[in-house]
Design an enzyme around this catalytic site. Structure first.
Site, short mmCIF file in Angstrom:
data_model
loop_
_atom_site.label_atom_id
_atom_site.label_comp_id
_atom_site.label_asym_id
_atom_site.label_seq_id
_atom_site.Cartn_x
_atom_site.Cartn_y
_atom_site.Cartn_z
CB ILE A 1 -10.64 36.18 -9.74
CG1 ILE A 1 -10.55 34.91 -8.88
CG2 ILE A 1 -9.32 36.44 -10.46
CD1 ILE A 1 -10.28 33.62 -9.63
CG ASP B 1 -25.84 38.79 -21.08
OD1 ASP B 1 -24.92 37.96 -21.18
OD2 ASP B 1 -27.04 38.46 -21.00
CB VAL B 2 -20.09 38.15 -22.65
CG1 VAL B 2 -19.28 39.28 -22.06
CG2 VAL B 2 -20.18 36.96 -21.68
CB ILE C 1 -16.80 36.03 -18.15
CG1 ILE C 1 -16.94 37.52 -17.81
CG2 ILE C 1 -18.13 35.41 -18.52
CD1 ILE C 1 -17.39 38.38 -18.96
CB ALA D 1 -21.28 25.33 -16.91
CE1 TYR E 1 -13.80 24.50 -12.72
CE2 TYR E 1 -12.47 23.78 -14.58
CZ TYR E 1 -12.99 24.79 -13.81
OH TYR E 1 -12.71 26.10 -14.13
CE LYS F 1 -12.32 28.52 -16.51
NZ LYS F 1 -12.61 29.93 -16.80
CE LYS G 1 -14.47 28.96 1.37
NZ LYS G 1 -14.51 29.19 2.82
CG LEU H 1 -21.89 34.31 -6.67
CD1 LEU H 1 -22.26 34.34 -5.19
CD2 LEU H 1 -22.33 35.61 -7.35
O1 0WD Z 1 -11.44 29.07 -7.82
C1 0WD Z 1 -11.86 29.93 -8.58
N1 0WD Z 1 -12.81 30.75 -8.20
C2 0WD Z 1 -11.26 30.03 -9.93
C3 0WD Z 1 -11.87 30.78 -10.89
C4 0WD Z 1 -10.00 29.31 -10.19
C5 0WD Z 1 -9.49 29.50 -11.51
C6 0WD Z 1 -10.15 30.23 -12.45
N2 0WD Z 1 -11.34 30.85 -12.14
C7 0WD Z 1 -11.99 31.64 -13.19
C8 0WD Z 1 -13.45 31.35 -13.42
O2 0WD Z 1 -13.66 30.17 -14.15
C9 0WD Z 1 -13.82 32.58 -14.22
O3 0WD Z 1 -13.38 32.45 -15.55
O4 0WD Z 1 -11.94 32.99 -12.86
C10 0WD Z 1 -12.98 33.68 -13.55
C11 0WD Z 1 -13.74 34.52 -12.54
O5 0WD Z 1 -14.43 33.68 -11.64
P1 0WD Z 1 -14.66 33.98 -10.09
O6 0WD Z 1 -14.05 35.26 -9.72
O7 0WD Z 1 -14.30 32.74 -9.39
O8 0WD Z 1 -16.24 34.02 -10.01
P2 0WD Z 1 -17.35 35.15 -9.83
O9 0WD Z 1 -17.00 36.10 -8.76
O10 0WD Z 1 -18.65 34.42 -9.70
O11 0WD Z 1 -17.31 35.88 -11.23
C12 0WD Z 1 -17.64 35.25 -12.45
C13 0WD Z 1 -18.58 36.16 -13.15
C14 0WD Z 1 -20.07 36.04 -12.92
O12 0WD Z 1 -20.49 35.94 -11.72
P3 0WD Z 1 -21.81 34.99 -11.45
O13 0WD Z 1 -21.41 34.30 -10.20
O14 0WD Z 1 -22.93 35.95 -11.33
O15 0WD Z 1 -22.01 34.00 -12.60
O16 0WD Z 1 -18.66 35.97 -14.54
C15 0WD Z 1 -19.66 36.89 -14.96
C16 0WD Z 1 -20.50 37.22 -13.76
O17 0WD Z 1 -20.20 38.48 -13.27
N3 0WD Z 1 -20.57 36.38 -15.96
C17 0WD Z 1 -20.93 37.12 -16.99
N4 0WD Z 1 -20.56 38.37 -17.37
C18 0WD Z 1 -21.14 38.87 -18.46
N5 0WD Z 1 -22.04 38.19 -19.18
C19 0WD Z 1 -21.87 36.35 -17.69
C20 0WD Z 1 -22.44 36.93 -18.85
N6 0WD Z 1 -23.34 36.29 -19.60
N7 0WD Z 1 -22.03 35.16 -17.05
C21 0WD Z 1 -21.23 35.19 -15.99
#
Ligand code: 0WD
Length: 266
Positions: free
Chosen positions: A20, A64-65, A92, A95, A156, A163, A193, A195
């Site tokens: 996103i 890294d947060v 970010i 879990a 979830y 959240k 969709k 990661l």
């Molecule tokens: O359907 C969805 N995908 C939805 C996502 C619907 C509604 C909300 N969201 C939210 C998620 O909960 C999240 O808060 O949107 C946000 C972004 O999520 P995303 O775009 O769906 O997921 P992704 O592309 O995986 O990005 C999340 C990223 C991590 O990716 P991975 O997959 O490697 O965990 O959060 C980051 C990381 O890049 N992240 C961190 N960044 C810094 N420090 C850390 C960390 N410790 N842990 C995860």
């Protein structure tokens, strides 16, 4: 002129081009913002650095947060190389995967701690550091939430609890940041969709269901979120703070989920 012309935005949470945060970064770039992009670790950096280059980011660095020291080091570099910030996007969440595989009833203490630390506290940790770079500017923060904060979405689990805490954090921070002239909002996005989404069991069924029952009868994509994020971080939204804006094709307004009805209408 773009809606974010002259603004510098820090974007966290790009893991790849499905993220996103990537949609948000693309929309911000299109609207004239200068970008600072952070990634969680070296491994992700291999994917994110070429993306940062493609987007012409001013700076791309690891942050890294989960670590105060790593955040301090990253912000010191941002201060040295960029100096100011107008917008911060917190995209970010994390879990441990086991927490999506068993009922909420059996959430572990450590799983709960990690989910709250990475998905909620990190927003406060970012704001603490970013305000120093926003002095004299009307800064804007944005985070990403999901409907599971408001209602039970099976599987979830602890992330729904996180959240809910995140949305409350937005309201409490709106008060503190408002006194400094800064704003903070959340976008509650429909399922996409990515990661992170892959960890949630039955995610494809959730997506299908959402598309079928939402008033608009369709899903959303990362540019829908990016475009809404542009608005919330632009001067057009200068009196909007503490808000949770749903970008979900209207799914959240539905009470009775009548699939047949929505199909008949289309
Ligand atoms: O359907 C969805 N995908 C939805 C996502 C619907 C509604 C909300 N969201 C939210 C998620 O909960 C999240 O808060 O949107 C946000 C972004 O999520 P995303 O775009 O769906 O997921 P992704 O592309 O995986 O990005 C999340 C990223 C991590 O990716 P991975 O997959 O490697 O965990 O959060 C980051 C990381 O890049 N992240 C961190 N960044 C810094 N420090 C850390 C960390 N410790 N842990 C995860």
């Amino acid at each position: 002129m773009g809606l974010l012309e002259g603004k510098v935005a820090l974007i966290t949470g790009i893991a790849n081009k499905n993220s996103i945060a990537y949609g948000i970064a693309k929309a911000f770039k299109r609207e004239g913002a200068e970008l600072v992009i952070t990634y969680a670790n070296e491994k992700l950096g291999k994917k994110v650095l070429p993306i940062a280059e493609e987007l012409g980011a001013k700076l791309a660095l690891e942050m890294d947060v989960s670590s105060d020291e790593k955040m301090d080091a990253a912000f010191a570099e941002i201060e040295r190389k960029v100096g100011v910030l107008d917008a911060v996007v917190h995209s970010i969440a994390f879990a441990p995967v086991e927490e999506f595989r068993r009922p909420t009833l059996y959430t572990s203490r450590e799983g709960f701690r990690i989910a709250m630390d990475i998905s909620v506290y990190s927003l406060i940790a970012l704001a603490q550091r970013a305000v120093k770079l926003m002095e004299g500017r009307e800064g804007s923060f944005l985070t990403l939430s999901y409907y599971g904060a408001e209602k039970v979405v099976p599987h979830y689990n602890v992330m729904g609890i996180a959240k809910a805490a995140l949305e409350s954090t937005v309201r409490y921070l709106a008060f503190d940041l408002g006194r400094m002239g800064h704003r903070i909002n959340a976008i509650s996005a429909g399922p996409v969709k990515t990661l992170a989404a892959r960890a949630i069991s039955g995610f494809h069924l959730l997506m299908k269901h959402t598309m079928e029952v939402s008033p608009l009868g369709r899903g959303i994509d990362i540019m829908d979120v990016g475009n809404a994020a542009v608005f919330l971080c632009s001067d057009w939204a200068r009196n909007i703070t503490g808000e949770v804006l749903h970008v979900d094709a209207g799914y959240h307004v539905m009470g009775v989920m009548d699939k047949e009805e929505s199909i008949e209408q289309s």
